[in-house]
Design a protein around this motif. Structure first.
Motif, PDB file in Angstrom:
ATOM      1  N   ILE A 108      30.199  31.965  54.451  1.00 37.71           N
ATOM      2  CA  ILE A 108      29.691  30.714  53.543  1.00 37.71           C
ATOM      3  C   ILE A 108      30.840  30.846  52.189  1.00 37.71           C
ATOM      4  N   LEU A 109      31.467  30.117  52.178  1.00 36.63           N
ATOM      5  CA  LEU A 109      32.058  29.430  50.947  1.00 36.63           C
ATOM      6  C   LEU A 109      31.408  28.714  50.293  1.00 36.63           C
ATOM      7  N   GLY A 110      31.977  29.297  48.832  1.00 34.70           N
ATOM      8  CA  GLY A 110      31.542  28.478  47.327  1.00 34.70           C
ATOM      9  C   GLY A 110      29.650  27.935  47.089  1.00 34.70           C
ATOM     10  N   ALA A 111      29.704  28.870  47.981  1.00 39.66           N
ATOM     11  CA  ALA A 111      27.867  28.961  47.338  1.00 39.66           C
ATOM     12  C   ALA A 111      27.307  29.535  46.463  1.00 39.66           C
TER      13      ALA A 111
ATOM     14  N   MET B 196      31.203  34.412  50.168  1.00 42.17           N
ATOM     15  CA  MET B 196      32.107  34.854  49.188  1.00 42.17           C
ATOM     16  C   MET B 196      32.543  34.047  48.354  1.00 42.17           C
ATOM     17  N   ASN B 197      32.816  34.689  47.227  1.00 39.30           N
ATOM     18  CA  ASN B 197      33.681  33.595  46.443  1.00 39.30           C
ATOM     19  C   ASN B 197      35.048  34.244  45.776  1.00 39.30           C
ATOM     20  N   GLU B 198      35.756  34.234  44.936  1.00 38.61           N
ATOM     21  CA  GLU B 198      36.509  34.787  44.287  1.00 38.61           C
ATOM     22  C   GLU B 198      36.528  36.242  43.194  1.00 38.61           C
ATOM     23  N   TYR B 199      35.260  35.815  43.468  1.00 40.80           N
ATOM     24  CA  TYR B 199      34.182  37.177  42.839  1.00 40.80           C
ATOM     25  C   TYR B 199      33.438  38.134  43.327  1.00 40.80           C
TER      26      TYR B 199
ATOM     27  N   ILE C  57      26.247  44.033  47.223  1.00 36.60           N
ATOM     28  CA  ILE C  57      27.617  43.148  46.756  1.00 36.60           C
ATOM     29  C   ILE C  57      28.730  43.795  46.666  1.00 36.60           C
ATOM     30  N   ARG C  58      29.619  43.547  46.530  1.00 34.34           N
ATOM     31  CA  ARG C  58      31.371  43.980  46.368  1.00 34.34           C
ATOM     32  C   ARG C  58      31.661  43.032  45.070  1.00 34.34           C
ATOM     33  N   PRO C  59      32.104  43.016  44.130  1.00 36.88           N
ATOM     34  CA  PRO C  59      32.838  42.471  43.204  1.00 36.88           C
ATOM     35  C   PRO C  59      33.942  42.579  42.828  1.00 36.88           C
ATOM     36  N   SER C  60      35.029  41.688  43.147  1.00 33.85           N
ATOM     37  CA  SER C  60      36.294  41.817  42.447  1.00 33.85           C
ATOM     38  C   SER C  60      36.444  42.342  41.254  1.00 33.85           C
ATOM     39  N   ASP C  61      38.047  42.596  40.478  1.00 32.66           N
ATOM     40  CA  ASP C  61      37.913  43.202  38.709  1.00 32.66           C
ATOM     41  C   ASP C  61      37.932  42.039  38.479  1.00 32.66           C
ATOM     42  N   ARG C  62      37.520  40.625  38.580  1.00 35.44           N
ATOM     43  CA  ARG C  62      37.931  40.361  38.073  1.00 35.44           C
ATOM     44  C   ARG C  62      36.323  39.400  37.410  1.00 35.44           C
ATOM     45  N   GLY C  63      35.667  39.419  38.695  1.00 33.33           N
ATOM     46  CA  GLY C  63      34.324  39.858  38.391  1.00 33.33           C
ATOM     47  C   GLY C  63      33.576  40.864  37.141  1.00 33.33           C
ATOM     48  N   GLU C  64      32.833  39.719  35.878  1.00 30.59           N
ATOM     49  CA  GLU C  64      32.685  39.875  34.111  1.00 30.59           C
ATOM     50  C   GLU C  64      30.691  39.856  34.514  1.00 30.59           C
ATOM     51  N   LEU C  65      30.267  40.028  33.623  1.00 28.62           N
ATOM     52  CA  LEU C  65      29.065  40.114  33.847  1.00 28.62           C
ATOM     53  C   LEU C  65      28.413  38.912  32.417  1.00 28.62           C
TER      54      LEU C  65
END
Length: 217
Positions: free
Chosen positions: A98-101, A129-132, A209-217
C-alpha cells in the motif's frame, strides 16, 4: 502475484515510487492516486473510490485505456483505501503493498495501518510503504528476520491491547518473553546490533516499523 495499491496520500519522491512498483504488479488506484499513476506513465488495472479527488479527464482517459472504474458514493461506511484492499484481496494476491497511505491526514493514516490486520486475517502479507517508513505486522507463529546494517533503526508497537512472548535477538536492546501493552511504547527506536535481527511473539499482533535514514520525528 503482487498487488500495489496506490492511494492519494503524500508522495514526495516519484523516482522512489517508480522504483517500488514492478512491471508485473496488479495496480489498484484509490481515487486521486490515479494522478500518481498518470505521472509515472502507468495504466491502473482498477480505479476505485468516490472519485472526489481525481481529474475527470484522467479518469475518462484511463477508462478508455482499459482500466476498470469502480465508483462509490461519498456517503459510505468504508474508506476508499478499505475498498481498494477488499478489491485487492478478491484477486487472491500473494502480497499487497500500500503506497501513499501515510500523509497529512492522521486519521486516514492510522486507519490505513489498521487495514494491515484485515489482510493478515485473510492470510495475505501486506506492507505500507512510503519514502520514510515500511510498516508490517508480526503475528504469532512467525519468525521475522530483519537484515540491514548495524545501527539500522526499527520500532515495535502493539496493534492489539496486549502482545505477549515478544522475543528480539540481534538487536542493541534484545528482549526475551516481553509483554507489550498499548500506552507503554517502549519498543520505539531499537537498532540492529549487527546485520541481522529476529523477532517473534506468542500472542497478539505487533507493528514493525522500519524508518529510513531520512525519516525524522
Amino acid at each position: 502475484m503482487r498487488t500495489a495499491i496506490l492511494t492519494g496520500g503524500a508522495v514526495d519522491n516519484f523516482q522512489w515510487l517508480a522504483g517500488v512498483i514492478k512491471k508485473d504488479d496488479r495496480i489498484i488506484c484509490v481515487d486521486g492516486g490515479a494522478g500518481y499513476a498518470a505521472a509515472l506513465g502507468l495504466v491502473p488495472d482498477v480505479i476505485i473510490g468516490d472519485m472526489d479527488s481525481i481529474d475527470r479527464a484522467d479518469l475518462e482517459r484511463f477508462a478508455g485505456q482499459g482500466a476498470l472504474i469502480k465508483e462509490y458514493s461519498v456517503e459510505k461506511d468504508d474508506t476508499d483505501t478499505a475498498l481498494a484492499l477488499a478489491e485487492a484481496l478478491a484477486g487472491g494476491p500473494e502480497e499487497i503493498i500500500i503506497l501513499g497511505a501515510i500523509g497529512t491526514r492522521f486519521d486516514h493514516s492510522l486507519a490505513n495501518v489498521h487495514l494491515l490486520r484485515v489482510a493478515h486475517d485473510r492470510g495475505v502479507k501486506a506492507r505500507i510503504m512510503n519514502e520514510y517508513n515500511e510498516i508490517t505486522l508480526v503475528a504469532p507463529g512467525q519468525r521475522v528476520v530483519l537484515a540491514g546494517d548495524p545501527g539500522d533503526a526499527f520500532s515495535l508497537l502493539p496493534l492489539t491491547e496486549q502482545v505477549t512472548g515478544v522475543n528480539v535477538t540481534g538487536a542493541r536492546w534484545p528482549l526475551q518473553d516481553a509483554t507489550f501493552c498499548i500506552g507503554n511504547p517502549y519498543g520505539v527506536s531499537n537498532r540492529l546490533a549487527a546485520g541481522r535481527a529476529e523477532i517473534s511473539i506468542k500472542t497478539g499482533l505487533l507493528l514493525l516499523i522500519r524508518p529510513s535514514d531520512r525519516g525524522e520525528l
